[in-house]
Design a protein around this motif. Structure first.
Motif, mmCIF file in Angstrom:
data_model
loop_
_atom_site.group_PDB
_atom_site.id
_atom_site.type_symbol
_atom_site.label_atom_id
_atom_site.label_comp_id
_atom_site.label_asym_id
_atom_site.label_seq_id
_atom_site.Cartn_x
_atom_site.Cartn_y
_atom_site.Cartn_z
ATOM 1 N N LEU A 37 0.969 -1.193 0.082
ATOM 2 C CA LEU A 37 -0.034 -0.101 0.328
ATOM 3 C C LEU A 37 0.568 0.807 -0.193
ATOM 4 C CD1 LEU A 37 -2.917 0.464 -0.128
ATOM 5 C CD2 LEU A 37 -3.193 0.307 2.517
ATOM 6 N N PHE A 57 3.089 0.597 -8.980
ATOM 7 C CA PHE A 57 1.558 0.821 -8.596
ATOM 8 C C PHE A 57 1.677 -0.743 -8.511
ATOM 9 C CE2 PHE A 57 -2.768 1.099 -8.882
ATOM 10 C CZ PHE A 57 -3.050 2.112 -7.539
ATOM 11 N N VAL A 109 0.242 -5.883 -1.676
ATOM 12 C CA VAL A 109 -1.387 -6.208 -1.073
ATOM 13 C C VAL A 109 -1.843 -7.469 -0.911
ATOM 14 C CG1 VAL A 109 -3.201 -4.588 -1.020
ATOM 15 C CG2 VAL A 109 -1.499 -3.518 -0.908
ATOM 16 N N ILE A 153 -4.784 -13.898 5.506
ATOM 17 C CA ILE A 153 -6.325 -14.551 5.859
ATOM 18 C C ILE A 153 -5.721 -15.768 5.780
ATOM 19 C CG2 ILE A 153 -8.565 -14.579 5.519
ATOM 20 C CD1 ILE A 153 -8.312 -11.567 4.078
ATOM 21 N N ASN A 190 -4.957 -3.668 -17.704
ATOM 22 C CA ASN A 190 -4.422 -3.296 -16.855
ATOM 23 C C ASN A 190 -4.054 -2.021 -16.754
ATOM 24 O OD1 ASN A 190 -1.272 -3.565 -16.207
ATOM 25 N ND2 ASN A 190 -1.985 -4.954 -15.156
ATOM 26 N N ILE A 195 -6.962 -0.562 -14.502
ATOM 27 C CA ILE A 195 -6.373 -0.971 -13.199
ATOM 28 C C ILE A 195 -5.166 0.450 -12.438
ATOM 29 C CG2 ILE A 195 -5.966 -1.809 -11.263
ATOM 30 C CD1 ILE A 195 -7.155 -4.513 -12.950
ATOM 31 N N VAL A 196 -4.046 0.150 -13.617
ATOM 32 C CA VAL A 196 -3.166 0.895 -12.590
ATOM 33 C C VAL A 196 -2.847 2.459 -12.629
ATOM 34 C CG1 VAL A 196 -1.561 -1.318 -12.519
ATOM 35 C CG2 VAL A 196 -0.765 0.249 -14.364
ATOM 36 N N ASP A 197 -3.659 2.799 -14.523
ATOM 37 C CA ASP A 197 -3.222 4.001 -14.496
ATOM 38 C C ASP A 197 -4.539 5.180 -14.886
ATOM 39 O OD1 ASP A 197 -1.760 6.133 -15.848
ATOM 40 O OD2 ASP A 197 -0.720 4.884 -17.816
ATOM 41 N N GLY A 239 -6.039 4.736 -11.073
ATOM 42 C CA GLY A 239 -5.104 3.800 -9.896
ATOM 43 C C GLY A 239 -5.773 4.959 -9.250
ATOM 44 N N THR A 291 -7.695 2.326 -7.753
ATOM 45 C CA THR A 291 -7.518 1.008 -7.130
ATOM 46 C C THR A 291 -6.138 1.454 -6.001
ATOM 47 O OG1 THR A 291 -6.806 0.555 -9.261
ATOM 48 C CG2 THR A 291 -5.235 -0.868 -8.099
ATOM 49 N N LEU A 292 -6.132 2.741 -5.607
ATOM 50 C CA LEU A 292 -5.600 2.709 -4.616
ATOM 51 C C LEU A 292 -6.383 2.566 -3.279
ATOM 52 C CD1 LEU A 292 -2.386 3.655 -3.438
ATOM 53 C CD2 LEU A 292 -3.420 5.749 -4.000
ATOM 54 N N ILE A 334 -7.546 -1.183 -2.595
ATOM 55 C CA ILE A 334 -5.764 -2.184 -2.669
ATOM 56 C C ILE A 334 -6.434 -1.453 -0.840
ATOM 57 C CG2 ILE A 334 -4.522 -2.985 -4.138
ATOM 58 C CD1 ILE A 334 -2.888 -0.873 -3.820
ATOM 59 N N ALA A 335 -6.415 -0.350 -0.438
ATOM 60 C CA ALA A 335 -6.292 -0.143 1.083
ATOM 61 C C ALA A 335 -7.566 -1.099 1.205
ATOM 62 C CB ALA A 335 -6.378 1.577 0.795
ATOM 63 N N VAL A 391 -8.379 -4.099 0.431
ATOM 64 C CA VAL A 391 -8.257 -5.313 1.014
ATOM 65 C C VAL A 391 -7.215 -5.447 1.806
ATOM 66 C CG1 VAL A 391 -7.001 -7.010 -0.641
ATOM 67 C CG2 VAL A 391 -8.021 -5.561 -1.836
ATOM 68 N N MET A 392 -6.215 -4.610 2.228
ATOM 69 C CA MET A 392 -5.717 -4.215 3.306
ATOM 70 C C MET A 392 -6.375 -4.417 4.721
ATOM 71 S SD MET A 392 -2.282 -3.291 4.372
ATOM 72 C CE MET A 392 -2.004 -3.328 5.837
ATOM 73 N N GLY A 412 -8.693 -7.053 5.553
ATOM 74 C CA GLY A 412 -7.670 -8.733 5.470
ATOM 75 C C GLY A 412 -7.193 -8.511 7.368
ATOM 76 N N LEU A 413 -6.824 -6.896 7.950
ATOM 77 C CA LEU A 413 -6.245 -6.635 9.044
ATOM 78 C C LEU A 413 -7.479 -7.584 10.214
ATOM 79 C CD1 LEU A 413 -4.358 -3.229 8.742
ATOM 80 C CD2 LEU A 413 -3.359 -5.827 10.223
ATOM 81 N N ILE A 432 -10.044 -9.345 9.711
ATOM 82 C CA ILE A 432 -10.536 -10.430 9.320
ATOM 83 C C ILE A 432 -9.508 -11.632 10.228
ATOM 84 C CG2 ILE A 432 -10.255 -12.848 7.635
ATOM 85 C CD1 ILE A 432 -11.352 -11.974 5.345
ATOM 86 N N ILE A 433 -7.599 -10.895 10.064
ATOM 87 C CA ILE A 433 -6.987 -11.723 10.807
ATOM 88 C C ILE A 433 -8.035 -10.885 12.402
ATOM 89 C CG2 ILE A 433 -4.677 -11.483 11.776
ATOM 90 C CD1 ILE A 433 -3.782 -10.658 9.721
#
Lengths: 139, 777
Positions: A74, A114, A121, A129, B735, B738-740, B743, B746-747, B750-751, B753-754, B757-758, B760-761
């Protein structure tokens, strides 16, 4: 699932999948692939390794906690937007440079950074998980 | 291509220093502070270069464009007000970094601490120099967050954590108000840059949004600057290591609120509500602060409460509504930053060297710590408002500004005299009790601290003296430009230490006499205050706890209703709502699709279709859950193959991976849930579930059909295929998007997603801990 064949094959399979995932990540800009898919492949690789040989070896092999990898990703993705600040263009605008390394043109760009961030990520979050779930399974 | 004003780099340099601090301290130990202090020093020197021009009435704007389409820029504005603030922050910051270097010497997180200090410094410099409203808000919030980190630095102590959370909640809440204020301010004026808003004359005062902006800005300023009834967080924040108190709670963070009020004075001030609310709350804060300070015996807490009082005085003066009062406020702000910073550092120094901060257990340290004593004496003489110190000039200016014949001024003047007298009591107590009198046995044998520790207080105290003696220079370079910026019109300050026989001097004498008298009665006064507080038995600090526990109880209750923990409930709700919503809207608006034309599939298409159906049938008829999950995978893979056949390799690729992983993860989850191996739903429940599934599934199918029957709009795909290669150097459109092209989306994704994840853990760990703790217990 704890067969000898699976346990023996898993490390090779994992290594192969991780290499493949990096290949998929890097070719993504022109051919099917990219950070997201690459990340999913690498995450499956670690999940397989974990199922075959237990979570502890995976954690040792990864060295960093997977969620740290996700955080790094990230950070990297955010970092990819910074150069645009100095170029006077909107945030995250793709910037490219084509240096020649040993006579070969290499395309380097902020979208590449990026995409690598996206890769980390996805790998990090999903592996985190999966490993946590597998850990509980072992208990 | 890069055209950046060097000043901006200086303004941002503390953030870089924050990154460098931990490795440098690890490498060099405490002496790294000498090196690191060069950063704020260079900022100070660079900014000092602006002083002559700003003193002539010039103002500078500079910046980087950030998101120009939203009116968001990283722009800075340097005028008398922001420049003096920035100089105080960087100048005192230099001394504080040195002090922090000595104070936490040998602490295992020393580098991190100095790093946090730099982060805070950078944010604070940003607050006072930001021109763009959004930038101002971001810096404002950064100071809240960094102060949270600093106050909670000793995070293994409960009191520290509570104080940190309290400060964050109170100032963060005010920050939200400020955000709303920024938005409304933009609505009311149509401008985003302070430098423009400040020149907009009466626009804001005549705007229907005036009152809204006023209250929102005041809410932000009052919480940050610890005005009554939000004052409680500041004394609690004394849980932080002393360098934090000396920096955040004397010269910088708590002054941010005062800065905001001063900044907005030219456009928000000069109205009845401004000139009522500010003096009333300011005076109340002044009295509450001084009275509570008297009650304390801990050096730091005494200073903390007087800081609250001083902030009240500043708010009162800012809202008093005359140029003279503004000038007095500026004088007092300048004097306060110097003497309070010095005194906090002295308090920490005494604590560091003697092992206690309780004035009842201190005495006679003047021989052991002569340099500290000198600094303490100079600083507290200034705080007490005695000549020839800048504190005296400030007090004279205050009395000259507010003393007048009408009842309102007389009431405020009377209260201010009482407040100042109590301030003198505290100043005397802080300077006299630990140092004069007979030596008292202290927990540690006291001796003078290292130069790192005393260079700060000595310098600040000396500047307090020097700036009073050189009052003409101070007036010209500091007070006049800053007062002009606050008042919005040119102000020429001409205070001097020379006595002017008149009302202000008379009031000063009265203050000193009252103060000296009260000082002799200090123990009795303290006792009386303690008894009074006990009899009240409730205060905002206690109220904060009640508020927080109420908030927790409320969210727990809401969570219990909305998220009862039954997965079936969630699934049924989601699918039912989807299914009904789709069917209802398609039917209601007459947009049900026509049946599509039947095209005979090729044999491989038919084969894959059959495979998907087989997978589905297996899910339905599977006897145990694991089989059902794997069968679901069959269906998913078939769909992925269909994607390949219809030219979407990226989608297919992702679908393959997602299918694989979801089967693995579902299997892992299922084995962990205490479920029956097989499905035992009674007939009624089963038929209800089947109905819900059919409604949702058929709904999506119909929706897809309907979408496909709308004529395809090729503009987007034409755009991307035309520009993907040329602009973004990529042939894979998916792609590149997604990345350009997208972008930023996507940022954000993915934040998510991160964070997911935290979360769920954390959830898995919580569930997993319960049986273990039972086993241990």
């Amino acid at each position: 699932m704890n067969t000898v064949i699976f346990r023996t094959a898993a490390p090779y399979l994992t290594a192969l999948m991780v290499v493949f995932s990096i290949f998929i990540l890097l070719r993504g800009h022109n051919d099917p692939g990219g950070g997201f898919i690459g990340g999913l492949i690498a995450a499956s690789a670690f999940a397989i390794y974990g199922i075959a040989n237990g979570v502890a070896p995976v954690r040792r092999a990864l060295y960093f906690h997977p969620i740290t990898l996700a955080g790094f990703g990230l950070f990297l993705a955010g970092l990819a937007g910074i150069p645009s600040l100095f170029a006077g263009v909107p945030f995250l605008t793709g910037l490219w440079t084509f240096p020649h390394v040993f006579g070969v043109e290499v395309a380097l760009s902020t979208p590449l950074v990026f995409d690598i961030g996206v890769y980390f990520v996805v790998v990090g979050a999903i592996t985190a998980i999966a490993l946590t779930l597998e850990e509980r399974h072992e208990n | 291509m890069i055209d950046v004003n060097p000043t901006i780099l200086f303004l941002l340099s503390p953030f870089l220093a924050a990154l460098l601090s931990p490795p440098l301290v690890r490498l060099m130990g405490a002496s790294a502070a000498w090196l690191l202090a060069l950063v704020p020093l260079s900022v100070f020197i660079h900014l000092a270069g602006y002083v002559p021009q700003v003193a002539e009435g010039e103002a500078f704007t500079m910046g980087l464009s950030w998101a120009p389409s939203l009116g968001v820029n990283l722009s800075y504005y340097l005028d008398g007000l922001s420049l003096v603030f920035a100089l105080l922050i960087s100048g005192i910051g230099t001394l504080i970094i040195l002090y922090a270097g000595g104070y936490l010497k040998g602490h295992k997180e020393h580098g991190r601490f100095i790093g946090f200090m730099f982060l805070f410094m950078g944010s604070m410099i940003g607050v006072v120099t930001a021109d763009n409203l959004v930038a101002l808000f971001i810096y404002w919030e950064l100071t809240s967050i960094t102060s949270f980190l600093l106050i909670g630095f000793d995070h293994d102590r409960m009191a520290s954590r509570r104080a940190a959370i309290q400060a964050l909640v109170v100032t963060g809440g005010g920050g939200l108000a400020l955000l709303a204020g920024v938005v409304v301010l933009n609505l009311a004026t149509g401008m985003n840059e302070l430098s423009l808003i400040l020149n907009s004359g009466d626009t804001l005062r005549e705007s229907p949004f005036y009152l809204l902006v006023f209250w929102l800005v005041v809410a932000g300023a009052f919480t940050k600057s610890a005005q009554f009834p939000f004052h409680f967080w500041l004394p609690n924040a004394m849980e932080a290591p002393t360098p934090v108190s000396a920096y955040l709670h004397s010269a910088t963070m708590v002054k941010a609120g005062v800065y905001l009020l001063m900044r907005m004075n030219p456009v928000l001030g000069d109205t009845t509500v401004w000139e009522t609310v500010l003096p009333v709350f300011g005076t109340a804060t002044l009295l509450v602060g001084t009275l509570l300070a008297v009650r304390q015996t801990d050096l730091k807490l005494m200073l903390a409460y007087t800081t609250v009082a001083s902030l009240g005085l500043l708010v009162m003066l800012t809202g008093f509504g005359s140029e003279k009062a503004v000038e007095a406020a500026v004088y007092y702000l300048f004097a306060h930053a110097l003497f309070k910073g010095a005194l906090f550092m002295v308090a920490g120094l005494v604590d560091h060297e003697s092992g206690t901060r309780d004035i009842r257990r201190l005495g006679g340290l003047r021989k052991a710590m002569p340099i500290t004593f000198a600094a303490a004496a100079l600083a507290s003489l200034s705080m007490a408002g005695l000549p020839p110190f800048v504190g005296f000039m400030a007090k004279e200016e205050i009395y000259a500004a507010i003393a007048a014949g009408d009842a309102w001024s007389m009431a405020i003047t009377a209260l201010t005299v009482i407040g100042n007298a109590l301030m003198l009591v505290i100043a005397a107590a802080v300077a006299i009790r630990p140092f004069l009198g007979a030596p008292v046995e202290t927990p540690k044998p006291a001796h003078e601290g290292s130069p790192l520790l005393w260079v700060g207080p000595v310098n600040l105290a000396a500047v307090g003296l020097a700036s009073a003696i050189l009052s003409a220079t101070t007036n010209h370079l500091v007070i006049s430009p800053m007062s002009s910026a606050v008042a919005g019109s040119e102000v020429h300050a001409h205070a001097a230490i020379a006595f002017h026989i008149g009302l202000p001097l008379l009031l000063s004498v009265l203050t000193i006499a009252l103060g000296v008298a009260l000082f002799w009665l200090l123990p009795q006064l303290r006792y009386a205050m303690a008894r009074a507080l006990r009899s009240i038995g409730w205060g905002p600090d206690h109220g904060f706890d009640q508020f927080m526990s109420g908030l927790v109880a409320l969210s727990a209750a809401i969570t219990r209703i909305i998220q009862n923990g039954r997965l079936e409930g969630y699934m049924t709700t989601v699918f039912l709502v989807f299914g009904v919503a789709i069917w209802f809207s398609l039917y209601n608006y007459g947009e049900l699709p026509d049946l599509p034309q039947f095209v005979a599939p090729t044999f491989y298409e038919a084969g894959i279709f059959l495979l998907a159906l087989l997978g589905l049938a297996a899910v339905i008829y599977a006897h145990d859950r694991l089989t059902a999950i794997v069968s679901l995978g069959i269906q998913g893979f078939s769909v992925a193959v269909i994607f390949i056949l219809f030219g979407a390799p990226d989608l297919a690729f992702t679908q393959f991976m997602v299918e694989t992983l979801s089967v693995v993860i579902l299997a892992l989850v299922m084995t962990r849930l205490t479920l029956d191996k097989t499905d035992h739903r009674p007939f009624g429940e089963k038929s209800f579930d089947i109905t819900v599934a059919s409604v949702a599934g058929s709904g999506f199918a119909v929706l897809m059909l309907a979408v496909l029957q709308v004529p395809f709009d090729p503009r987007l795909s034409e755009f991307f295929s035309a520009y993907s290669r040329v602009v973004a150097h990529g042939r894979n459109i998916v792609n590149v998007i997604i990345v350009d092209f997208r972008g930023l989306d996507t940022l954000g994704e993915i934040a998510v997603v991160m964070i997911a994840g935290l979360g769920i853990i954390a959830l898995i760990r919580i569930k997993g801990r319960q049986p273990r703790s039972e086993a241990e217990g």
